[in-house]
Design a protein around this motif. Structure first.
Motif, short mmCIF file in Angstrom:
data_model
loop_
_atom_site.label_atom_id
_atom_site.label_comp_id
_atom_site.label_asym_id
_atom_site.label_seq_id
_atom_site.Cartn_x
_atom_site.Cartn_y
_atom_site.Cartn_z
N TYR A 1 32.45 -12.33 -4.91
CA TYR A 1 31.67 -13.39 -5.57
C TYR A 1 30.23 -12.94 -5.77
O TYR A 1 29.54 -12.59 -4.80
CB TYR A 1 31.70 -14.66 -4.70
CG TYR A 1 33.11 -15.14 -4.43
CD1 TYR A 1 33.80 -15.90 -5.38
CD2 TYR A 1 33.76 -14.78 -3.25
CE1 TYR A 1 35.10 -16.31 -5.15
CE2 TYR A 1 35.07 -15.19 -3.01
CZ TYR A 1 35.73 -15.95 -3.96
OH TYR A 1 37.02 -16.34 -3.74
N ARG B 1 30.54 -8.86 3.85
CA ARG B 1 32.00 -8.85 3.92
C ARG B 1 32.44 -9.09 5.36
O ARG B 1 31.61 -9.09 6.28
CB ARG B 1 32.59 -7.54 3.43
CG ARG B 1 32.12 -6.34 4.21
CD ARG B 1 32.95 -5.10 3.98
NE ARG B 1 34.20 -5.15 4.72
CZ ARG B 1 34.96 -4.08 4.97
NH1 ARG B 1 34.59 -2.89 4.53
NH2 ARG B 1 36.07 -4.19 5.66
N LYS C 1 33.47 -14.90 -10.03
CA LYS C 1 34.51 -14.38 -9.13
C LYS C 1 35.10 -13.10 -9.75
O LYS C 1 35.50 -13.10 -10.91
CB LYS C 1 35.60 -15.43 -8.97
CG LYS C 1 36.80 -14.95 -8.19
CD LYS C 1 37.81 -16.08 -8.06
CE LYS C 1 39.10 -15.57 -7.46
NZ LYS C 1 40.12 -16.63 -7.39
N VAL D 1 29.68 -21.33 -4.76
CA VAL D 1 30.06 -20.08 -4.11
C VAL D 1 30.96 -20.39 -2.91
O VAL D 1 30.51 -21.05 -1.97
CB VAL D 1 28.82 -19.31 -3.59
CG1 VAL D 1 29.19 -17.89 -3.24
CG2 VAL D 1 27.68 -19.37 -4.57
N CYS E 1 28.72 -19.03 -9.46
CA CYS E 1 28.97 -17.63 -9.12
C CYS E 1 30.05 -17.08 -10.04
O CYS E 1 30.80 -17.83 -10.65
CB CYS E 1 29.37 -17.46 -7.66
SG CYS E 1 31.03 -18.00 -7.31
N SER F 1 36.56 -11.69 2.16
CA SER F 1 36.05 -11.67 0.78
C SER F 1 34.81 -10.77 0.74
O SER F 1 34.31 -10.35 1.79
CB SER F 1 35.57 -13.06 0.33
OG SER F 1 36.50 -14.06 0.58
N TRP G 1 30.82 -10.73 -0.88
CA TRP G 1 29.80 -11.57 -1.50
C TRP G 1 28.57 -10.69 -1.81
O TRP G 1 28.19 -9.86 -0.98
CB TRP G 1 29.33 -12.68 -0.54
CG TRP G 1 30.35 -13.69 -0.16
CD1 TRP G 1 30.63 -14.86 -0.81
CD2 TRP G 1 31.20 -13.67 1.00
NE1 TRP G 1 31.61 -15.56 -0.14
CE2 TRP G 1 31.97 -14.86 0.97
CE3 TRP G 1 31.41 -12.77 2.04
CZ2 TRP G 1 32.91 -15.17 1.94
CZ3 TRP G 1 32.35 -13.08 3.01
CH2 TRP G 1 33.09 -14.26 2.96
N TRP G 2 27.96 -10.95 -2.98
CA TRP G 2 26.72 -10.24 -3.32
C TRP G 2 25.79 -11.23 -4.00
O TRP G 2 26.24 -12.04 -4.83
CB TRP G 2 26.96 -9.11 -4.33
CG TRP G 2 28.20 -8.32 -4.11
CD1 TRP G 2 28.36 -7.25 -3.26
CD2 TRP G 2 29.48 -8.50 -4.76
NE1 TRP G 2 29.63 -6.76 -3.36
CE2 TRP G 2 30.34 -7.52 -4.26
CE3 TRP G 2 29.97 -9.39 -5.72
CZ2 TRP G 2 31.67 -7.39 -4.68
CZ3 TRP G 2 31.29 -9.27 -6.13
CH2 TRP G 2 32.12 -8.30 -5.62
N ASP G 3 24.46 -11.14 -3.72
CA ASP G 3 23.55 -11.91 -4.58
C ASP G 3 23.03 -11.00 -5.70
O ASP G 3 23.29 -9.79 -5.70
CB ASP G 3 22.45 -12.61 -3.77
CG ASP G 3 21.40 -11.69 -3.19
OD1 ASP G 3 21.23 -10.58 -3.70
OD2 ASP G 3 20.73 -12.09 -2.20
N ILE H 1 29.92 -20.12 1.40
CA ILE H 1 28.52 -19.85 1.77
C ILE H 1 27.78 -21.17 1.89
O ILE H 1 27.79 -21.99 0.97
CB ILE H 1 27.82 -18.95 0.74
CG1 ILE H 1 28.55 -17.60 0.68
CG2 ILE H 1 26.38 -18.74 1.13
CD1 ILE H 1 27.77 -16.53 -0.04
#
Ligand SMILES: Cc1cc2nc3c(=O)[nH]c(=O)nc-3n(C[C@H](O)[C@H](O)[C@H](O)COP(=O)(O)OP(=O)(O)OC[C@H]3O[C@@H](n4cnc5c(N)ncnc54)[C@H](O)[C@@H]3O)c2cc1C
Ligand code: FES
Length: 528
Positions: free
Chosen positions: A138, A294, A182, A170, A180, A273, A275-277, A173
């Motif tokens: 995400y 992760r 996916k 998201v 977001c 999963s 996740w990145w911003d 979070i």
């Protein structure tokens, strides 16, 4: 022929003081050292994911392969990674489209998906037990960014043929209530277990791996390894930063340091999963550092939440007044806010990534050479770039077609990155001021055991370290690559070059290129 005594062996198992979770939770992967002259078809230098994948592909293709690694397998940046295996590149697809056009951006997407599939297939074929999982990823907004970035990226990912989805919030979070993208069907694994599986397979197929075996004088006929000649028809330099570079590659990529924490979290609290911003758009760094998160299996009761970010250009942490060791505190704060269920922080480590000027790794013939090849400029996507490195180089060496050869060619010229180039060259030029500035300490007496610093003595700069037995180690602080003034990294206990990212141990031994040699000793006398 042995022209000198074998070199002293560097017993470091990793490129810094802090151990990553991967290294701490697995056995060191050690092979015999090179102790005599050898001959082979292909010499691969470097035992990270790029070198091992190359050696695997070529051995599978029937080539005689020798891989040499100066530490142990995975003791470079591969052992310090967070091992997101993804096609969600840390430079956006809409940027790639601007630089390379729609077709090449599509080729890039296709190459990273192919690398994920290659890893998937190889894990199954070789029965590698490395906690490999297919997971969703995400991409969500950094507070400094706007939804326009996600809209543009979503459109671009569709254009390049990825099966992405835009979601209104998201998943999992706490503090991010925005949109977001996916990315389905990404992957993750335990990198050291994966590398062990590749290494075992290479040996099973007849390849030869040597550790604690340092290559020097890399040339068209092979290299000197531990002082012995290793003669080869092809040489693959998979050392993360090329150590054979003379003129070219250090002007096309920039070194960044990035930080990681590992926190326990009860199993079941979060799905596996990625996740990145989207990165800090107010950052002074061109790379716009982002956070990446992760989960990994930890024990029967807990998973480990692995969270990274807070990057800065290597050797320049102080330019933001946030020393290396303080970066973890910021990372913990960021992570707790978004993942409040985390408990004890049990790991922290940092590593170095090479950011290429035009967002694409460099894989192919070293500019100016016909039988020396490089894999570098991975950015934060070295799991797939390193894998692609093996796939592409194996095809080039085997004389096969490969759709990605031109895209990743180290000799490509990219015109649309002029602004970033000028900015980064300006940053490098600014580092030369260190020649006339004061050191960060006045005299060695200021140092406590375990501390280091740079002393200025007239025009001389000296890198000084006081070890736990109170002995002083002093070397020139002038980088043997092109004369940058080294900076003390108190977190990983190394001297780091702010120009092109060479790093040295407290004993002056080179850990990261492009510098090829160690620091020269300097005598300083301390009052008794
Ligand atoms: C903290 C961190 C997080 C990251 N997270 C991700 C992620 O989630 N996903 C992702 O895709 N990428 C990630 N990356 C990037 C990725 O880990 C790296 O790009 C990748 O591991 C580089 O692999 P490599 O094989 O090219 O280099 P390395 O793993 O550094 O291997 C090079 C090897 O060459 C050896 N060597 C050097 N000189 C010599 C010599 N003269 N003779 C013999 N051996 C030599 C070194 O000891 C080293 O082991 C991350 C990187 C860091 C630091
Ligand atoms: S790495 Fe180039 S001058 Fe130090």
């Amino acid at each position: 022929m042995n022209t000198s005594d074998p070199e002293p062996i560097n017993s470091n198992i990793t490129s810094g003081e802090n151990l990553s979770y991967w290294i701490a939770s697995s056995e060191p992967i050690i092979f015999a050292k090179v102790v005599k002259s050898l001959e082979t078809d292909v010499l691969v230098v470097g035992g990270g994911i790029a070198g091992l994948t190359t050696a695997y592909c070529l051995t599978q293709a029937g080539r005689k392969v020798i891989l040499v690694e100066d530490g142990f397998i995975g003791s470079g940046e591969s052992g310090r990674t967070t091992a997101h295996v993804t096609c969600a590149l840390d430079d956006r697809y809409f940027e790639l489209e601007k630089i390379f056009g729609k077709d090449k951006a599509g080729l890039a997407a296709n190459s990273h998906m192919a690398a994920i599939e290659w890893i998937n297939k190889t894990v199954r074929l070789e029965k590698i037990e490395c906690n490999f999982k297919r997971v969703d990823g995400y991409l969500f907004l950094h507070p400094s960014d706007t939804k326009e970035t996600l809209d543009k990226e979503y459109e671009a990912t569709k254009q390049v043929g990825l099966l992405t989805q835009m979601l209104p919030e998201v998943p999992s979070i706490a503090a991010e209530n925005g949109w977001c993208i996916k990315f389905p069907d990404q992957a993750q694994f335990h990198i050291m277990l994966y590398l062990k599986g590749l290494a075992d397979a290479i040996v099973r197929m007849g390849g030869n791996i040597y550790t604690q075996s340092k290559a020097r004088d890399i040339n068209n006929n092979g290299a000197k390894v531990n002082g012995y000649d290793v003669v080869a028809k092809h040489v693959v330099v998979a050392t993360n930063t090329p150590v054979n570079d003379v003129l070219t590659m250090h002007t096309k990529q920039w070194p960044y340091r990035t930080y990681v924490i590992g926190a326990k979290i009860l199993k079941g609290q979060l799905p596996y999963s990625l996740w990145w911003d989207t990165g800090d758009h107010n950052s002074k760094w061109i790379s716009q550092p982002y956070h990446y998160v992760r989960l990994e299996e930890f024990n029967e009761q807990y998973d480990l939440l692995i969270s990274g970010g807070e990057d800065h250009k290597t050797g320049q942490a102080d330019d933001e007044n946030i020393p290396e060791e303080d970066r973890y505190g910021r990372l913990i704060e960021w992570t707790k806010k978004r993942f409040p269920a985390i408990e004890q922080i049990v790991y922290k480590w940092s590593g170095q990534v090479m950011e290429p000027i035009d967002s694409m790794a460099f894989i192919g013939k070293n500019p100016g050479n016909d039988n020396i090849y490089i894999i570098t400029g991975d950015s934060g996507n070295g799991m797939t770039h390193g894998t692609l490195g093996g796939m592409i180089l194996s095809d080039i060496i085997s004389g096969k077609d490969n759709p990605w050869i031109d895209l990743y060619s180290p000799s490509r010229i990219t015109l649309k990155t002029a602004d970033d180039y000028i900015h980064e060259v300006g940053n490098m030029t600014a580092q030369l001021v260190d020649w006339i500035s004061k050191g960060d300490i006045k005299e060695a007496a200021e140092l406590k055991p375990g501390e280091g610093g740079i002393i200025s003595s007239g025009l001389k700069k000296i890198a000084v370290y006081r070890d736990d037995q109170n002995c002083l180690h002093s070397h020139t602080a002038v980088c043997p690559h092109l004369g940058g003034i080294l900076q003390w990294n108190n977190d990983e206990k190394s001297f780091d070059c702010p120009l092109h990212g060479s790093r040295f141990t407290t004993d002056g031994k080179v850990i990261n290129g492009p510098a090829k040699g160690d620091l020269k000793k300097v005598d300083i006398h301390e009052e008794a």
